[in-house]
Design an enzyme around this catalytic site. Structure first.
Site, PDB file in Angstrom:
ATOM      1  N   SER A 129       0.864  -1.194   0.000  1.00  0.00           N
ATOM      2  CA  SER A 129       0.000   0.000   0.000  1.00  0.00           C
ATOM      3  C   SER A 129       0.891   1.230   0.000  1.00  0.00           C
ATOM      4  O   SER A 129       2.056   1.162   0.426  1.00  0.00           O
ATOM      5  CB  SER A 129      -0.854  -0.003   1.271  1.00  0.00           C
ATOM      6  OG  SER A 129      -1.519   1.237   1.422  1.00  0.00           O
ATOM      7  N   TYR A 142      -1.458   0.051  10.671  1.00  0.00           N
ATOM      8  CA  TYR A 142      -1.564  -0.410   9.278  1.00  0.00           C
ATOM      9  C   TYR A 142      -0.292  -0.048   8.493  1.00  0.00           C
ATOM     10  O   TYR A 142       0.254  -0.882   7.778  1.00  0.00           O
ATOM     11  CB  TYR A 142      -2.800   0.208   8.630  1.00  0.00           C
ATOM     12  CG  TYR A 142      -3.061  -0.235   7.209  1.00  0.00           C
ATOM     13  CD1 TYR A 142      -3.215  -1.583   6.894  1.00  0.00           C
ATOM     14  CD2 TYR A 142      -3.159   0.692   6.168  1.00  0.00           C
ATOM     15  CE1 TYR A 142      -3.464  -1.992   5.583  1.00  0.00           C
ATOM     16  CE2 TYR A 142      -3.414   0.295   4.863  1.00  0.00           C
ATOM     17  CZ  TYR A 142      -3.563  -1.051   4.578  1.00  0.00           C
ATOM     18  OH  TYR A 142      -3.808  -1.451   3.283  1.00  0.00           O
TER      19      TYR A 142
HETATM   20  N1  NAP Z   1      -8.789  -0.707  -0.610  1.00  0.00           N
HETATM   21  C1  NAP Z   1      -7.732   0.069  -0.526  1.00  0.00           C
HETATM   22  O1  NAP Z   1      -7.834   1.319  -0.500  1.00  0.00           O
HETATM   23  C2  NAP Z   1      -6.342  -0.519  -0.466  1.00  0.00           C
HETATM   24  C3  NAP Z   1      -5.266   0.334  -0.706  1.00  0.00           C
HETATM   25  C4  NAP Z   1      -3.972  -0.176  -0.655  1.00  0.00           C
HETATM   26  C5  NAP Z   1      -3.760  -1.502  -0.357  1.00  0.00           C
HETATM   27  N2  NAP Z   1      -4.820  -2.329  -0.108  1.00  0.00           N
HETATM   28  C6  NAP Z   1      -4.517  -3.737   0.209  1.00  0.00           C
HETATM   29  O2  NAP Z   1      -5.023  -4.534  -0.840  1.00  0.00           O
HETATM   30  C7  NAP Z   1      -5.422  -5.808  -0.328  1.00  0.00           C
HETATM   31  C8  NAP Z   1      -6.870  -6.069  -0.709  1.00  0.00           C
HETATM   32  O3  NAP Z   1      -7.641  -4.962  -0.279  1.00  0.00           O
HETATM   33  P1  NAP Z   1      -9.199  -4.823  -0.627  1.00  0.00           P
HETATM   34  O4  NAP Z   1      -9.494  -3.386  -0.678  1.00  0.00           O
HETATM   35  O5  NAP Z   1      -9.572  -5.706  -1.752  1.00  0.00           O
HETATM   36  O6  NAP Z   1      -9.796  -5.365   0.767  1.00  0.00           O
HETATM   37  P2  NAP Z   1     -11.070  -6.251   1.106  1.00  0.00           P
HETATM   38  O7  NAP Z   1     -12.140  -6.024   0.094  1.00  0.00           O
HETATM   39  O8  NAP Z   1     -11.360  -6.025   2.544  1.00  0.00           O
HETATM   40  O9  NAP Z   1     -10.529  -7.726   0.881  1.00  0.00           O
HETATM   41  C9  NAP Z   1      -9.606  -8.314   1.754  1.00  0.00           C
HETATM   42  C10 NAP Z   1      -9.436  -9.766   1.345  1.00  0.00           C
HETATM   43  O10 NAP Z   1      -8.519 -10.377   2.272  1.00  0.00           O
HETATM   44  C11 NAP Z   1      -9.086 -11.570   2.725  1.00  0.00           C
HETATM   45  N3  NAP Z   1      -8.605 -11.904   4.060  1.00  0.00           N
HETATM   46  C12 NAP Z   1      -8.676 -11.156   5.176  1.00  0.00           C
HETATM   47  N4  NAP Z   1      -8.155 -11.823   6.215  1.00  0.00           N
HETATM   48  C13 NAP Z   1      -7.757 -13.030   5.716  1.00  0.00           C
HETATM   49  C14 NAP Z   1      -7.143 -14.177   6.293  1.00  0.00           C
HETATM   50  N5  NAP Z   1      -6.835 -14.244   7.591  1.00  0.00           N
HETATM   51  N6  NAP Z   1      -6.866 -15.233   5.495  1.00  0.00           N
HETATM   52  C15 NAP Z   1      -7.183 -15.202   4.176  1.00  0.00           C
HETATM   53  N7  NAP Z   1      -7.758 -14.147   3.586  1.00  0.00           N
HETATM   54  C16 NAP Z   1      -8.039 -13.081   4.357  1.00  0.00           C
HETATM   55  C17 NAP Z   1     -10.604 -11.360   2.670  1.00  0.00           C
HETATM   56  O11 NAP Z   1     -11.264 -12.588   2.490  1.00  0.00           O
HETATM   57  P3  NAP Z   1     -12.079 -13.406   3.606  1.00  0.00           P
HETATM   58  O12 NAP Z   1     -12.669 -12.411   4.551  1.00  0.00           O
HETATM   59  O13 NAP Z   1     -13.096 -14.164   2.806  1.00  0.00           O
HETATM   60  O14 NAP Z   1     -11.051 -14.303   4.215  1.00  0.00           O
HETATM   61  C18 NAP Z   1     -10.732 -10.534   1.402  1.00  0.00           C
HETATM   62  O15 NAP Z   1     -10.817 -11.382   0.283  1.00  0.00           O
HETATM   63  C19 NAP Z   1      -5.170  -5.764   1.177  1.00  0.00           C
HETATM   64  O16 NAP Z   1      -3.915  -6.338   1.445  1.00  0.00           O
HETATM   65  C20 NAP Z   1      -5.160  -4.271   1.469  1.00  0.00           C
HETATM   66  O17 NAP Z   1      -4.410  -3.971   2.621  1.00  0.00           O
HETATM   67  C21 NAP Z   1      -6.113  -1.866  -0.168  1.00  0.00           C
END
Ligand code: NAP
Length: 243
Positions: A129, A142
């Site tokens: 991120s 975070y």
């Molecule tokens: N959205 C943003 O603004 C943003 C920006 C920069 C970086 N990111 C990063 O990008 C990645 C995805 O973000 P997103 O926005 O798509 O978030 P999201 O919609 O909340 O998705 C998170 C994913 O991680 C999975 N997860 C969470 N805990 C887990 C565990 N213990 N074991 C296996 N899977 C797990 C969830 O699946 P289940 O709950 O089904 O397990 C879900 O599929 C993350 O690493 C986040 O930090 C996001």
């Protein structure tokens, strides 16, 4: 057929990446904790669903069993944020969650799948991120977790310099996914909505998935070390244009 693993494939960036990689011709192993989400996705894209909590050794071992001896692409995407409190008020239990999933979970999956990646001369894309670039108010837990994830990227690329395995990192800025901010704020939808309020076009999960797929499909001698992708309206972490 080439194979890919996407962790956190149940929703958001992970689900979009699984779809993009499938369109690019990969058999995608979709890993996450919610089978009711990954099974229909796997059926849709001709992939495989593996129920896997990256914080659990036995789940990750099962994922490695399904992968077998060869893996072309690993997208370490499972993760997320919890809370936005100043350090002095922070709930350290939330910090523990962020470290367990973003850092230790990612390390555990990478360790378990490394032999298969090495056999296939594969590539790893770590989804960190822009939070890894430095702290912001309320972000210490975070930002620290994502910076720790980045340090894995930096160390591994050096450690593996004489192998065929590629180590890459994508750093998204603001991505309006369904659950990321909702989970950060314990299901408080109005607080989650405020994160993206007034931004004409934050990034979508598809925007990020497209870049990840591009990174993963470069020729074997090309390494996109670190790609930062933000919406145009986010000139820097704190410099966001809201209408
Ligand atoms: N959205 C943003 O603004 C943003 C920006 C920069 C970086 N990111 C990063 O990008 C990645 C995805 O973000 P997103 O926005 O798509 O978030 P999201 O919609 O909340 O998705 C998170 C994913 O991680 C999975 N997860 C969470 N805990 C887990 C565990 N213990 N074991 C296996 N899977 C797990 C969830 O699946 P289940 O709950 O089904 O397990 C879900 O599929 C993350 O690493 C986040 O930090 C996001």
């Amino acid at each position: 057929m080439k194979t890919a693993v996407v962790t956190g494939a149940s929703i958001g960036i992970g689900a979009a990446t699984a779809r993009h990689l499938a369109q690019a011709g990969y058999k995608v192993i979709c890993a996450a904790r919610r089978p009711e989400r990954i099974q229909p996705l796997a059926d849709e894209i001709g992939g495989i669903a593996v129920e896997c909590d990256v914080t659990k050794l036995e789940d990750v071992a099962r994922l490695a069993e399904v992968v077998g001896g060869s893996l072309d692409v690993l997208v370490n995407n499972a993760g997320g944020a919890r809370g936005l409190e100043p350090v002095v008020d922070a709930d350290l239990g939330r910090w523990e969650w962020m470290y367990r999933v973003n850092v230790l979970g990612t390390a555990r999956v990478t360790q378990a799948l490394f032999p298969a990646l090495e056999a296939a001369k594969g590539i790893v894309v770590f989804v960190t991120s822009t939070a890894a670039d430095g702290g912001y108010e309320g972000g210490a837990g975070y930002c620290g977790a994502k910076a720790a994830e980045r340090s894995m990227v930096e160390s591994m690329r050096l450690e593996l310099f004489d192998t065929d395995v590629r180590i890459t990192e994508i750093c998204p800025g603001m991505v309006a996914t369904e659950e990321f901010s909702l989970r950060r704020f314990d299901g408080d939808q109005s607080r989650a909505d405020q994160v993206y309020a007034g931004i004409e076009a934050p990034l979508s999960a598809e925007d990020v998935a497209e870049v990840i797929t591009f990174m993963a499909t470069r020729p074997p001698h090309v390494n996109l070390d670190r790609v930062t992708v933000r919406p145009r309206a986010q000139a820097a972490q704190h410099k966001v244009f809201r209408a």
